[in-house]
Motif scaffolding. Structure first.
Motif, PDB file in Angstrom:
ATOM      1  N   SER A  50       0.821  -1.203   0.000  1.00 34.96           N
ATOM      2  CA  SER A  50       0.000   0.000   0.000  1.00 34.96           C
ATOM      3  C   SER A  50       0.853   1.251   0.000  1.00 34.96           C
ATOM      4  O   SER A  50       1.987   1.262   0.486  1.00 34.96           O
ATOM      5  CB  SER A  50      -0.904   0.026   1.238  1.00 34.96           C
ATOM      6  N   SER A  51       0.236   2.309  -0.509  1.00 33.22           N
ATOM      7  CA  SER A  51       0.703   3.659  -0.232  1.00 33.22           C
ATOM      8  C   SER A  51       0.720   3.790   1.290  1.00 33.22           C
ATOM      9  O   SER A  51      -0.101   3.175   1.972  1.00 33.22           O
ATOM     10  CB  SER A  51      -0.305   4.655  -0.825  1.00 33.22           C
ATOM     11  N   PRO A  52       1.608   4.601   1.849  1.00 36.05           N
ATOM     12  CA  PRO A  52       1.602   4.779   3.300  1.00 36.05           C
ATOM     13  C   PRO A  52       0.458   5.659   3.802  1.00 36.05           C
ATOM     14  O   PRO A  52       0.239   5.760   5.004  1.00 36.05           O
ATOM     15  CB  PRO A  52       2.961   5.433   3.583  1.00 36.05           C
ATOM     16  N   VAL A  57      -4.320   2.467   3.155  1.00 30.40           N
ATOM     17  CA  VAL A  57      -4.104   1.322   4.052  1.00 30.40           C
ATOM     18  C   VAL A  57      -5.434   0.834   4.615  1.00 30.40           C
ATOM     19  O   VAL A  57      -5.723  -0.372   4.610  1.00 30.40           O
ATOM     20  CB  VAL A  57      -3.133   1.696   5.201  1.00 30.40           C
ATOM     21  N   ARG A  73       3.846  -1.108   3.604  1.00 35.30           N
ATOM     22  CA  ARG A  73       3.663   0.299   3.232  1.00 35.30           C
ATOM     23  C   ARG A  73       4.913   0.769   2.498  1.00 35.30           C
ATOM     24  O   ARG A  73       6.012   0.684   3.039  1.00 35.30           O
ATOM     25  CB  ARG A  73       3.407   1.140   4.474  1.00 35.30           C
ATOM     26  N   ARG A  78       2.921   6.379  -2.801  1.00 32.98           N
ATOM     27  CA  ARG A  78       2.100   7.514  -2.364  1.00 32.98           C
ATOM     28  C   ARG A  78       1.473   8.210  -3.566  1.00 32.98           C
ATOM     29  O   ARG A  78       1.929   8.057  -4.698  1.00 32.98           O
ATOM     30  CB  ARG A  78       2.932   8.496  -1.561  1.00 32.98           C
TER      31      ARG A  78
END
Length: 191
Positions: A50-52, A57, A73, A78
């Protein structure tokens, strides 16, 4: 050997200045995240990335927890940095900027990132995921623009018109043979 990437665009999230990284899902976004989990449950996922950003998330967290899987992450997943002034833009301003970014991949709004820069960093991650998880099924919690740019790298038909027609959340199953994209199927519309 086929590898499947599930691009999961995050659910609805209230926009507020200064909270781009930490804003979570709205009540509707939380309900939709449960639907995302129900839809992906039957896909036998092996890994979660995932994107952070919190909203990305949270959209995939329910199923990851249920399967006792860690969400990796990754900073380079992002969302694109449009500009520090992004939250003050009208929809018309955003549409104008997006048109410019797709017409000229090196264009960036003041203080922002170009679509080329965003695509290069995100695609590097996706290529590494494809190598690391060959023959598996991987969910990626993502954002509209970065998702579109990653998909566009493998198939130029995923451009601005595609972005306009995505929803929050949204799910696209990408089928790869090695590093070659063989097909894409939208799963969210089947709910």
């Amino acid at each position: 050997m086929k590898t499947y990437i599930y691009m999961v665009r995050h659910g609805d999230s209230p926009k507020a200045a200064g909270t781009e990284r930490t804003r979570g899902l709205s009540v509707q976004g939380e309900a939709d995240a449960r639907t995302v989990a129900a839809l992906l449950r039957k896909e036998s996922l092996n890994a979660f990335y995932s994107s952070p950003y919190t909203r990305a998330v949270e959209t995939i967290a329910g199923l990851a927890q249920e399967l006792e899987q860690e969400i990796h992450r990754v900073e380079d997943l992002r969302e694109i940095l449009f500009s520090p002034e992004y939250h003050n833009w009208t929809d018309q301003q955003l549409h104008t900027i997006l048109r410019q970014m797709f017409a000229d991949p090196d264009f960036a709004s003041p203080g922002g990132e170009s679509s080329r820069e965003c695509r290069e960093r995100a695609v590097r991650v996706l290529q590494e995921v494809l190598k690391t998880h060959s023959g598996q099924r991987i969910a990626i919690g993502t954002h509209g623009m970065v998702m579109c740019l990653m998909m566009n790298y493998f198939d130029p038909s995923y451009g601005l018109d595609f972005l306009w027609n995505t929803s929050k959340p949204d799910i696209y199953r990408m089928e790869f043979q090695g590093m070659e994209l063989k097909g894409v199927e939208r799963l969210w519309g089947t709910v």
